[in-house]
Scaffold this motif. Structure first.
Motif, PDB file in Angstrom:
ATOM      1  N   SER A 168       1.729  16.924   8.587  1.00 36.37           N
ATOM      2  CA  SER A 168       0.562  16.063   8.407  1.00 36.37           C
ATOM      3  C   SER A 168       0.899  14.722   7.783  1.00 36.37           C
ATOM      4  O   SER A 168       0.165  13.751   7.962  1.00 36.37           O
ATOM      5  N   THR A 169       2.001  14.663   7.029  1.00 38.49           N
ATOM      6  CA  THR A 169       2.352  13.434   6.310  1.00 38.49           C
ATOM      7  C   THR A 169       3.854  13.176   6.412  1.00 38.49           C
ATOM      8  O   THR A 169       4.636  14.109   6.629  1.00 38.49           O
ATOM      9  N   PRO A 170       4.259  11.934   6.201  1.00 37.09           N
ATOM     10  CA  PRO A 170       5.692  11.659   6.146  1.00 37.09           C
ATOM     11  C   PRO A 170       6.390  12.462   5.047  1.00 37.09           C
ATOM     12  O   PRO A 170       7.518  12.929   5.242  1.00 37.09           O
ATOM     13  N   GLU A 171       5.744  12.642   3.914  1.00 37.67           N
ATOM     14  CA  GLU A 171       6.363  13.422   2.836  1.00 37.67           C
ATOM     15  C   GLU A 171       6.649  14.853   3.288  1.00 37.67           C
ATOM     16  O   GLU A 171       7.669  15.438   2.919  1.00 37.67           O
ATOM     17  N   GLU A 172       5.753  15.426   4.063  1.00 35.46           N
ATOM     18  CA  GLU A 172       5.973  16.764   4.600  1.00 35.46           C
ATOM     19  C   GLU A 172       7.174  16.773   5.542  1.00 35.46           C
ATOM     20  O   GLU A 172       7.978  17.705   5.535  1.00 35.46           O
ATOM     21  N   VAL A 173       7.324  15.720   6.345  1.00 36.46           N
ATOM     22  CA  VAL A 173       8.492  15.590   7.227  1.00 36.46           C
ATOM     23  C   VAL A 173       9.765  15.661   6.401  1.00 36.46           C
ATOM     24  O   VAL A 173      10.682  16.442   6.684  1.00 36.46           O
ATOM     25  N   PHE A 174       9.832  14.832   5.339  1.00 35.26           N
ATOM     26  CA  PHE A 174      11.045  14.790   4.530  1.00 35.26           C
ATOM     27  C   PHE A 174      11.292  16.107   3.813  1.00 35.26           C
ATOM     28  O   PHE A 174      12.426  16.554   3.690  1.00 35.26           O
ATOM     29  N   GLY A 175      10.227  16.752   3.357  1.00 33.33           N
ATOM     30  CA  GLY A 175      10.379  18.054   2.706  1.00 33.33           C
ATOM     31  C   GLY A 175      11.004  19.078   3.640  1.00 33.33           C
ATOM     32  O   GLY A 175      11.905  19.828   3.250  1.00 33.33           O
ATOM     33  N   ILE A 176      10.562  19.110   4.879  1.00 31.09           N
ATOM     34  CA  ILE A 176      11.112  20.044   5.858  1.00 31.09           C
ATOM     35  C   ILE A 176      12.563  19.708   6.179  1.00 31.09           C
ATOM     36  O   ILE A 176      13.419  20.591   6.217  1.00 31.09           O
ATOM     37  N   LEU A 177      12.851  18.429   6.357  1.00 32.33           N
ATOM     38  CA  LEU A 177      14.214  18.039   6.684  1.00 32.33           C
ATOM     39  C   LEU A 177      15.172  18.289   5.527  1.00 32.33           C
ATOM     40  O   LEU A 177      16.338  18.625   5.741  1.00 32.33           O
ATOM     41  N   GLU A 178      14.695  18.143   4.303  1.00 32.31           N
ATOM     42  CA  GLU A 178      15.550  18.342   3.134  1.00 32.31           C
ATOM     43  C   GLU A 178      15.811  19.817   2.858  1.00 32.31           C
ATOM     44  O   GLU A 178      16.851  20.174   2.314  1.00 32.31           O
ATOM     45  N   THR A 179      14.890  20.686   3.243  1.00 34.76           N
ATOM     46  CA  THR A 179      15.090  22.115   2.998  1.00 34.76           C
ATOM     47  C   THR A 179      15.677  22.848   4.182  1.00 34.76           C
ATOM     48  O   THR A 179      15.996  24.018   4.082  1.00 34.76           O
ATOM     49  N   GLY A 180      15.790  22.154   5.296  1.00 36.28           N
ATOM     50  CA  GLY A 180      16.320  22.785   6.505  1.00 36.28           C
ATOM     51  C   GLY A 180      15.226  23.079   7.492  1.00 36.28           C
ATOM     52  O   GLY A 180      14.129  23.489   7.115  1.00 36.28           O
ATOM     53  N   ASP A 181      15.510  22.867   8.774  1.00 31.19           N
ATOM     54  CA  ASP A 181      14.502  23.038   9.818  1.00 31.19           C
ATOM     55  C   ASP A 181      14.266  24.512  10.113  1.00 31.19           C
ATOM     56  O   ASP A 181      15.179  25.206  10.550  1.00 31.19           O
ATOM     57  N   PRO A 182      13.063  24.995   9.877  1.00 30.37           N
ATOM     58  CA  PRO A 182      12.784  26.400  10.187  1.00 30.37           C
ATOM     59  C   PRO A 182      12.767  26.699  11.687  1.00 30.37           C
ATOM     60  O   PRO A 182      12.761  27.840  12.088  1.00 30.37           O
ATOM     61  N   GLN A 183      12.752  25.654  12.516  1.00 35.37           N
ATOM     62  CA  GLN A 183      12.623  25.847  13.949  1.00 35.37           C
ATOM     63  C   GLN A 183      13.954  25.724  14.707  1.00 35.37           C
ATOM     64  O   GLN A 183      13.958  25.795  15.917  1.00 35.37           O
ATOM     65  N   SER A 184      15.051  25.455  14.028  1.00 41.36           N
ATOM     66  CA  SER A 184      16.294  25.248  14.770  1.00 41.36           C
ATOM     67  C   SER A 184      16.927  26.551  15.196  1.00 41.36           C
ATOM     68  O   SER A 184      16.535  27.611  14.825  1.00 41.36           O
TER      69      SER A 184
END
Length: 184
Positions: A168-184
């Motif tokens: 929903s937000t850019p911050e959420e994007v960075f949070g996901i990228l920093e913790t690892g992509d759950p979809q890879s």
């Protein structure tokens, strides 16, 4: 590790201001984290907005634009590097190769084309890079509903949503990228 993000988005200057604000926040956040932008090379619409935000905040921007669009004077010459290629296909290949992840902001036909291609390629095993739909003001909801419908009707697997993550937000994007992509 995410060093560069390929961003797909609108080249329209007529998009709602909320989408421009989302693009500015994404670009600023990328620069602050030392993440480079890879994008379509245009100086208009959300493309110009996100690239300007990265540049204004000290980041690095690599644009790839086909010659016919450069000649229409939409090329962004105020970025770190601008690569002029001959075809849209060559542009799309470089956008795919040079990014470690994909973030898709609101956009039109071109953005949809790029999104569908990278989802299809992930489905076929051609890459394992994170794909994040930045759902500014619910922009992607109609498409996500369509994805659910084609899954319900057996056109794609029920687990189709494992190929992308909705944020929903850019911050959420960075949070996901920093913790690892759950979809890879």
């Amino acid at each position: 590790m995410i060093r560069n993000i390929t961003v797909y988005c609108s080249s329209s200057n007529h998009a709602p201001e909320a989408y421009f604000e989302c693009a500015r926040q994404l670009g600023k956040g990328m620069a602050e984290r030392g993440i480079g932008l890879v994008f379509g090379g245009g100086n208009v619409g959300l493309m110009g907005c996100v690239s300007d935000a990265v540049m204004h905040n000290g980041g690095t921007v690599r644009g790839i634009i086909p010659r016919f669009l450069e000649e229409k004077e939409v090329a962004h010459y105020g970025i770190s590097e601008l690569f002029v290629v001959e075809t849209m296909h060559e542009r799309k290949m470089k956008l795919t190769e040079w990014g470690d992840a994909f973030v898709i902001l609101p956009g039109g036909f071109g953005t949809l084309d790029e999104l569908m291609e990278i989802i299809t390629w992930k489905h076929l095993g051609h890459h394992r890079k994170p794909i994040l739909l930045l759902n500014c003001n619910g922009f992607w909801e109609p498409l996500l509903s369509f994805f659910r419908r084609i899954a319900e009707e057996g056109m794609v697997g029920k687990n189709h949503d494992r190929y992308y993550t909705v944020c929903s937000t850019p911050e959420e994007v960075f949070g996901i990228l920093e913790t690892g992509d759950p979809q890879s």
